[in-house]
Design an enzyme around this catalytic site. Structure first.
Site, PDB file in Angstrom:
ATOM      1  N   ASP A  49       0.883  -1.209  -0.179  1.00 55.79           N
ATOM      2  CA  ASP A  49       0.465  -0.036   0.196  1.00 55.79           C
ATOM      3  C   ASP A  49       1.064   1.139  -0.073  1.00 55.79           C
ATOM      4  O   ASP A  49       0.933   2.236  -0.523  1.00 55.79           O
ATOM      5  CB  ASP A  49      -1.083  -0.349   0.609  1.00 55.79           C
ATOM      6  CG  ASP A  49      -1.856  -1.240   1.058  1.00 55.79           C
ATOM      7  OD1 ASP A  49      -2.992  -0.893   1.007  1.00 55.79           O
ATOM      8  OD2 ASP A  49      -1.624  -2.209   1.273  1.00 55.79           O
ATOM      9  N   ASP A 187      -5.565 -11.723  -0.736  1.00 57.30           N
ATOM     10  CA  ASP A 187      -5.386 -12.602  -0.105  1.00 57.30           C
ATOM     11  C   ASP A 187      -6.140 -13.616   0.303  1.00 57.30           C
ATOM     12  O   ASP A 187      -6.286 -14.918   0.325  1.00 57.30           O
ATOM     13  CB  ASP A 187      -6.079 -12.240   1.319  1.00 57.30           C
ATOM     14  CG  ASP A 187      -5.285 -10.188   1.674  1.00 57.30           C
ATOM     15  OD1 ASP A 187      -3.771  -9.812   1.112  1.00 57.30           O
ATOM     16  OD2 ASP A 187      -5.237  -9.716   2.848  1.00 57.30           O
ATOM     17  N   TYR A 383     -13.838 -10.781  -1.156  1.00 56.42           N
ATOM     18  CA  TYR A 383     -12.974  -9.945  -1.025  1.00 56.42           C
ATOM     19  C   TYR A 383     -12.160 -10.774  -2.100  1.00 56.42           C
ATOM     20  O   TYR A 383     -11.575 -12.197  -1.728  1.00 56.42           O
ATOM     21  CB  TYR A 383     -11.962 -10.369   0.225  1.00 56.42           C
ATOM     22  CG  TYR A 383     -10.595  -9.287   0.442  1.00 56.42           C
ATOM     23  CD1 TYR A 383     -11.279  -8.373   0.240  1.00 56.42           C
ATOM     24  CD2 TYR A 383     -10.115 -10.158   1.508  1.00 56.42           C
ATOM     25  CE1 TYR A 383     -10.133  -7.143   0.974  1.00 56.42           C
ATOM     26  CE2 TYR A 383      -9.088  -9.289   1.938  1.00 56.42           C
ATOM     27  CZ  TYR A 383      -9.115  -7.900   1.608  1.00 56.42           C
ATOM     28  OH  TYR A 383      -8.363  -7.050   1.808  1.00 56.42           O
ATOM     29  N   GLU A 427     -11.814   0.543  -1.934  1.00 51.96           N
ATOM     30  CA  GLU A 427     -11.587  -0.321  -1.886  1.00 51.96           C
ATOM     31  C   GLU A 427     -11.415  -1.402  -2.752  1.00 51.96           C
ATOM     32  O   GLU A 427      -9.986  -1.976  -3.928  1.00 51.96           O
ATOM     33  CB  GLU A 427     -11.454  -0.889  -0.983  1.00 51.96           C
ATOM     34  CG  GLU A 427      -9.998  -2.240  -0.052  1.00 51.96           C
ATOM     35  CD  GLU A 427     -10.383  -3.251   1.166  1.00 51.96           C
ATOM     36  OE1 GLU A 427      -9.845  -4.232   1.316  1.00 51.96           O
ATOM     37  OE2 GLU A 427     -11.798  -2.215   1.741  1.00 51.96           O
TER      38      GLU A 427
END
Length: 500
Positions: A49, A187, A383, A427
């Site tokens: 990030d 992830d 996600y 995000e």
């Protein structure tokens, strides 16, 4: 003199408004020494990030961008690893899990040289850092020189690459392996389902998921997968963070593509400091060849992960050592397109795959999804199992432009800017509709928006392996000029900046 954090470029009209809004996100997430991804869900400093954030911050304040990277690399371990989290001691332990008392870096990581004065995690994230350092230097070379920025960063970056190329070559083929899904950055990708299936999950009562305080359970990893993440991390910690003995070891195309692109950038940093950089460019080209040899699947037209803990030599998909390719189509398998020495036919095939039914670039999808649109595990909101992310689409835009696909790159750039603004700098988003998911006001979304906005303020420059700067004047569809002719195009240098 420009105040630290103040915009140095704010054109009028809608793009100016977007620029100002993105700047405010980064100002709001700035802690004084680094930038949190988001104030709620991610209250510490994350490794990749911060690299993406610095790439955007260089357009606002080169000083702040340098500080961002200095803070991260200041937490580097003696063995060279750059930890994936640097913890803020003022944040309560229960605000994020796994917290510092889980990782125990200063004790469990003592043999590996974990720092004593700051708490970190013990795993890593993709190595975007040399790219970020080089671009931040180019944003204000005078400030960089006055602060000895490159000469201080170079030995840390060199040690980081050494760690990955030696300690993490777990497959013996020259590529770096990740030892935990969190290291690759994506992830919860379906690419990890098969390797994770061999891992016994930690008992649910042994940890508390702080992420569910900020996101809907149906959008987050399952409890079963999270238990496996915790087990892998705890086992790695209990081995003193030594590499090579765990149940999970995967060669990932994006992780290695970013390592290769960063090796090219490190060569440019070396050249700026008075060395030739030739050996590093040559190493990057050898790594590109290894990437093709080990992870390219010509029948499927993309790169796949290699599971180093599954299958015997010569098994299905296996070439050149242990392990087998994982037949899951992730956006990571498209992103070696950022590499300048990628063979021309492979680059062209990747572009076709990106525009085909599995990823829908310019067709079914507004932004390229993180996972195969036709895959059984696809979910547009869960996600990394389908949503579109801004950093991967930004990398794809850069790769398309590098290989002469300017029309596709321009269309993707427009979609990225529109979606960033409409989603509140989310995000991640639904790849079809652009609906916001996850945290809002997300730092790398805002930072990469700034970088794309600045692209139009000057002619993009590229760095060649021979160390020459050249304008991006390749005609659409003609490719990047052949293997080794030039490195990844990261856009125009910023003008102006904060001199403190």
């Amino acid at each position: 003199m420009v105040r630290s954090g103040a915009p140095v470029y704010d054109p009028g009209g809608p793009s100016g408004s977007l620029h100002l809004r993105a700047s405010r996100v980064l100002d709001g997430n700035w802690t004084g020494t680094s930038t949190v991804p988001s104030r709620g869900l991610y209250p510490h400093q994350w490794s990749w990030d911060s690299a993406f954030i610095a790439i955007g911050l260089r357009h606002l304040s080169p000083l702040r961008a340098q500080t961002e990277l200095e803070t991260l690399l200041g937490a580097q371990w003696a063995d060279g690893r750059v930890p994936h989290i640097v913890f803020n001691p003022s944040v309560p332990l229960d605000a994020y899990f796994p917290s510092p008392d889980f990782w125990r870096s200063s004790t469990a990581g003592r043999a590996a040289g974990a720092p004593r004065t700051v708490q970190t995690s013990g795993i890593v994230q993709p190595p975007v850092h040399a790219l970020a350092v080089w671009l931040v230097h180019r944003a204000d070379p005078g400030l960089s020189g006055a602060r000895s920025f490159l000469s201080r960063m170079y030995p840390r970056l060199a040690a980081w690459h050494r760690y990955l190329l030696h300690r993490r070559d777990l497959g013996g083929g020259g590529l770096a392996s990740v030892v935990h899904p969190w290291e690759q950055g994506m992830d919860n990708s379906p690419c990890w389902d098969a390797p994770l299936s061999r891992v016994t999950p930690a008992p649910a009562r042994s940890f508390r998921r702080a992420d569910l305080d900020h996101g809907a359970p149906e959008d987050r990893p399952t409890d079963l997968d999270y238990g496996r993440y915790v087990r892998l991390a705890a086992d790695y910690r209990d081995r003193g963070y030594t590499d090579g003995g765990g149940e999970f070891a995967v060669e990932d195309p994006l992780f290695n593509a970013l390592l290769i692109a960063s090796e090219h950038a490190l060569a440019e940093i070396a050249r700026e400091l008075g060395a030739t950089g030739t050996a590093r460019h040559a190493r990057a080209e050898r790594l590109t060849a290894a990437l093709v040899e080990r992870l390219w699947d010509p029948a499927e037209g993309m790169f796949f992960c290699r599971d180093e803990r599954s299958g015997a030599s010569g098994g299905a998909g296996g070439r050149g050592g242990r392990g087998v390719l994982i037949p899951e189509r992730s956006v990571a398998g498209l992103l070696p397109l950022i590499l300048p020495a990628l063979p021309r036919d492979i680059a062209a095939t990747l572009v076709r795959t990106a525009g085909g039914p599995h990823f829908g670039l310019g067709e079914a999808a507004r932004l390229v999804p993180s996972y195969d649109l036709t895959g059984e595990a696809f979910d547009p909101h869960r996600y990394w199992r389908g949503p579109a992310w801004f950093n991967t689409n930004w990398l794809l835009e850069r790769g398309l432009r590098l290989h002469g696909e300017h029309g596709r790159a321009d269309a993707l750039r427009t979609a990225l800017l529109d979606t960033a603004g409409e989603s509140g700098f989310a995000e991640y988003v639904d790849p079809f509709t652009g609906e916001a998911c996850g945290a809002l006001g997300f730092s790398w979304t805002a930072a990469l928006t700034l970088d794309l906005l600045h692209e139009s303020s000057g002619a993009p420059s590229v760095v060649s392996p021979q160390g020459r700067d050249a304008l991006t004047d390749t005609a659409p569809g003609t490719g990047a000029g052949g293997a080794g002719q030039r490195a990844f195009d990261f856009g125009a240098d910023a003008k102006g900046g904060d001199r403190g």
